[in-house]
Design an enzyme around this catalytic site. Structure first.
Site, PDB file in Angstrom:
ATOM      1  N   CYS A  79      11.392  -5.036  -3.604  1.00 38.41           N
ATOM      2  CA  CYS A  79      10.424  -5.302  -4.674  1.00 38.41           C
ATOM      3  C   CYS A  79      10.850  -6.510  -5.515  1.00 38.41           C
ATOM      4  O   CYS A  79      10.145  -7.511  -5.537  1.00 38.41           O
ATOM      5  CB  CYS A  79      10.266  -4.081  -5.568  1.00 38.41           C
TER       6      CYS A  79
HETATM    7  N1  LIG Z   1       9.195   1.757  -2.163  1.00 36.73           N
HETATM    8  C1  LIG Z   1       9.117   1.385  -3.424  1.00 36.73           C
HETATM    9  O1  LIG Z   1      10.046   1.595  -4.196  1.00 36.73           O
HETATM   10  C2  LIG Z   1       7.881   0.710  -3.970  1.00 36.73           C
HETATM   11  C3  LIG Z   1       7.730   0.665  -5.344  1.00 36.73           C
HETATM   12  C4  LIG Z   1       6.603   0.078  -5.862  1.00 36.73           C
HETATM   13  C5  LIG Z   1       5.652  -0.475  -5.004  1.00 36.73           C
HETATM   14  N2  LIG Z   1       5.833  -0.436  -3.637  1.00 36.73           N
HETATM   15  C6  LIG Z   1       4.779  -1.012  -2.800  1.00 36.73           C
HETATM   16  O2  LIG Z   1       4.031   0.029  -2.174  1.00 36.73           O
HETATM   17  C7  LIG Z   1       3.623  -0.367  -0.866  1.00 36.73           C
HETATM   18  C8  LIG Z   1       4.144   0.621   0.174  1.00 36.73           C
HETATM   19  O3  LIG Z   1       5.549   0.640   0.107  1.00 36.73           O
HETATM   20  P1  LIG Z   1       6.464   1.722   0.855  1.00 36.73           P
HETATM   21  O4  LIG Z   1       7.843   1.500   0.355  1.00 36.73           O
HETATM   22  O5  LIG Z   1       5.883   3.085   0.773  1.00 36.73           O
HETATM   23  O6  LIG Z   1       6.347   1.206   2.371  1.00 36.73           O
HETATM   24  P2  LIG Z   1       7.007   1.833   3.673  1.00 36.73           P
HETATM   25  O7  LIG Z   1       7.343   0.702   4.553  1.00 36.73           O
HETATM   26  O8  LIG Z   1       8.044   2.851   3.302  1.00 36.73           O
HETATM   27  O9  LIG Z   1       5.821   2.667   4.351  1.00 36.73           O
HETATM   28  C9  LIG Z   1       4.587   2.176   4.653  1.00 36.73           C
HETATM   29  C10 LIG Z   1       3.929   3.047   5.711  1.00 36.73           C
HETATM   30  O10 LIG Z   1       2.644   2.495   5.980  1.00 36.73           O
HETATM   31  C11 LIG Z   1       2.393   2.641   7.375  1.00 36.73           C
HETATM   32  N3  LIG Z   1       1.332   1.721   7.771  1.00 36.73           N
HETATM   33  C12 LIG Z   1       1.403   0.378   7.990  1.00 36.73           C
HETATM   34  N4  LIG Z   1       0.181  -0.109   8.283  1.00 36.73           N
HETATM   35  C13 LIG Z   1      -0.673   0.942   8.251  1.00 36.73           C
HETATM   36  C14 LIG Z   1      -2.049   1.082   8.478  1.00 36.73           C
HETATM   37  N5  LIG Z   1      -2.828   0.029   8.761  1.00 36.73           N
HETATM   38  N6  LIG Z   1      -2.598   2.314   8.377  1.00 36.73           N
HETATM   39  C15 LIG Z   1      -1.835   3.387   8.078  1.00 36.73           C
HETATM   40  N7  LIG Z   1      -0.527   3.318   7.860  1.00 36.73           N
HETATM   41  C16 LIG Z   1       0.054   2.110   7.945  1.00 36.73           C
HETATM   42  C17 LIG Z   1       3.738   2.388   8.006  1.00 36.73           C
HETATM   43  O11 LIG Z   1       3.808   2.930   9.324  1.00 36.73           O
HETATM   44  C18 LIG Z   1       4.692   3.084   7.030  1.00 36.73           C
HETATM   45  O12 LIG Z   1       4.908   4.425   7.405  1.00 36.73           O
HETATM   46  C19 LIG Z   1       4.139  -1.792  -0.697  1.00 36.73           C
HETATM   47  O13 LIG Z   1       3.152  -2.688  -1.092  1.00 36.73           O
HETATM   48  C20 LIG Z   1       5.310  -1.853  -1.659  1.00 36.73           C
HETATM   49  O14 LIG Z   1       5.565  -3.177  -2.075  1.00 36.73           O
HETATM   50  C21 LIG Z   1       6.921   0.162  -3.127  1.00 36.73           C
END
Ligand SMILES: NC(=O)c1ccc[n+]([C@@H]2O[C@H](COP(=O)([O-])OP(=O)(O)OC[C@H]3O[C@@H](n4cnc5c(N)ncnc54)[C@H](O)[C@@H]3O)[C@@H](O)[C@H]2O)c1
Length: 437
Positions: free
Chosen positions: A275
């Site tokens: 992030c």
């Molecule tokens: N992890 C954090 O701490 C955090 C905090 C704030 C914001 N975010 C934001 O939230 C979003 C998600 O982050 P995350 O850490 O959960 O990601 P992640 O990589 O842990 O998981 C994302 C999931 O989405 C799935 N995916 C990808 N394309 C897809 C599609 N078209 N349809 C369905 N599923 C699909 C992947 O297989 C994966 O399981 C990102 O934009 C990230 O920047 C994350």
């Protein structure tokens, strides 16, 4: 249709009879899906990763960082299901999109938001609410996602609602979790904002509506850019302090006694995780794309933080040199390699980059991290070294990079000949065996 449908969705949210789909079952999506199921909604977690879906459906928590008790409670409620196809969207009242938004070569990659948006758009029903949670640049919800959801006579604000709400979760934070971290919500219109706020109010204690999606999108980028820029500031200050023989940490502590107008940030080997190093890139990219101007502070701060692993490696090399051990002959034992304490995440870890720099200069690297049994990068291929007294004593330098709270650092470094403390974790002053960044 509008008022009746709005009231009807509001009522289904109140009574927890609304059906919810959460697209993307990573750290963000699964946490939300589980919380909504525990709260009483029927939830389907949709993910393109069939293996992940099968494991989750079998009750296996394969997503690191998600609160286990919450997942177990959700699974036991019988209200949380998982699938790889998007069909449940056709009967969903609320669809939340939580897919990754990575950055490639300084450009945002929205391909996963686009493919999720397309799949949702093909199935979305009248009267549903769609919320985007993925971190992104202002305008994404309205300019990128909205057209993928609309079809002839099926318009946002008329036949369905659309909002953005950034996820702010802080992995490893035991004080602030999903429920206790306040939310910002901005919709494309008043009804969208109100309905999205009503949905989040069921799982979050404090929900803050704003005037639109772009405000909510920008608020998230401001938060993470603020952090990244301030870390760069103290990183640059720490180099100056070192040259001047001033203790940076004491300076920060002193400044923090001011009860207003100052917030302490601390130097270290750089910024990590997926992030803080990446989110400000959205801002920098958008500024150049839309105004032709660089977002100077972001770009400068990114440069300063990016130099930190090399700087820390240089300081370690200098300190070893002062002790008569040239870096190419030195054995370095690192404590902690993940991007921050108490998480198992290696993404963008500045600790790992520092070790790569040391290895490139010929140092022999060993490491311990309770979360990382093997460290494999383009440069390093290592197995975790056990934390025995013999291993710590044998090292020319014990380097504290990521001070996990389970480390008893005083005990671990008691017999070490030389310790480089990149995080001021030992808080050791006046001990000439210890050099602090
Ligand atoms: N992890 C954090 O701490 C955090 C905090 C704030 C914001 N975010 C934001 O939230 C979003 C998600 O982050 P995350 O850490 O959960 O990601 P992640 O990589 O842990 O998981 C994302 C999931 O989405 C799935 N995916 C990808 N394309 C897809 C599609 N078209 N349809 C369905 N599923 C699909 C992947 O297989 C994966 O399981 C990102 O934009 C990230 O920047 C994350």
């Amino acid at each position: 249709m509008e008022t009746t449908a709005r009231t009807s969705l509001g009522r289904r949210l109140d009574t927890r009879t609304a059906r919810v789909c959460v697209v993307g079952q990573g750290y963000v999506g699964l946490s939300l899906a589980a919380a909504a199921a525990v709260e009483g909604f029927h939830v389907t977690g949709i993910d393109v990763d069939a293996e992940r879906v099968a494991a989750l459906a079998g009750g296996e928590l394969v997503v690191p960082g998600v609160e286990e008790a919450l997942f177990v409670q959700a699974a036991e409620s019988g209200r949380l299901g998982f699938g790889s196809d998007y069909d449940p969207v056709a009967t969903a009242d609320v669809v939340v999109i939580c897919v990754p938004t990575p950055v490639h070569e300084h450009r945002p990659d929205l391909s996963m938001v686009e493919s999720a948006g397309r799949a949702v758009g093909e199935r979305l029903r009248r009267g549903a609410l769609v919320i985007l949670e993925s971190t992104t640049y202002p305008g994404t919800t309205e300019q990128v996602l909205r057209p993928l959801l609309e079809r002839p006579r099926f318009r946002a604000g008329q036949q369905f609602w659309l909002a953005f709400s950034p996820e702010r979760i802080d992995p490893g934070n035991v004080k602030y979790g999903l429920r206790t971290t306040p939310r910002v919500v901005g919709g494309i219109d008043e009804a969208s904002t109100e309905l999205a706020a009503a949905f989040y109010s069921t799982v979050v204690d404090d929900v803050n509506p704003v005037s639109g999606c772009r405000t909510a999108e920008m608020a998230k980028l401001l938060e993470n850019t603020f952090r990244m820029v301030n870390i760069a500031l103290v990183n640059e200050l720490s180099a100056l302090c070192a040259e001047q023989g001033i203790d940076t940490w004491e300076v920060i502590e002193a400044a923090a006694t001011k009860p207003f107008g100052f917030m302490p940030f601390h130097p270290g080997p750089g910024v990590g995780g997926h992030c803080i190093p990446l989110d400000p890139t959205y801002l920098a990219w958008q500024s150049r794309r839309d105004t032709g101007r660089p977002f100077r502070l972001v770009e400068l701060a990114q440069d300063i933080n990016a130099e930190m692993p090399a700087y820390v490696a240089r300081r370690i090399g200098d300190a070893l040199g002062d002790r008569g051990v040239p870096l190419p002959r030195a054995e370095v034992m690192a404590l902690g390699v993940t991007y921050k304490p108490d998480v198992g995440d290696l993404r963008e870890s500045a600790a790992v980059k520092t070790l790569e720099m040391l290895a490139a200069k010929g140092a022999r690297i060993r490491y311990h991290d309770p979360f990382v049994p093997r460290l494999q990068t383009d440069v390093l291929r290592l197995r975790r070294t056990p934390l025995t007294a013999a291993n710590l004593e044998a090292a020319d330098a014990v380097v504290v990079l990521t001070p996990h709270s389970q480390y008893d650092l005083d005990a671990l470094t008691r017999r070490a000949g030389f310790v480089f403390d990149a995080r001021n974790a030992l808080r050791r002053r006046g001990d000439d065996r210890v050099v602090t960044l």
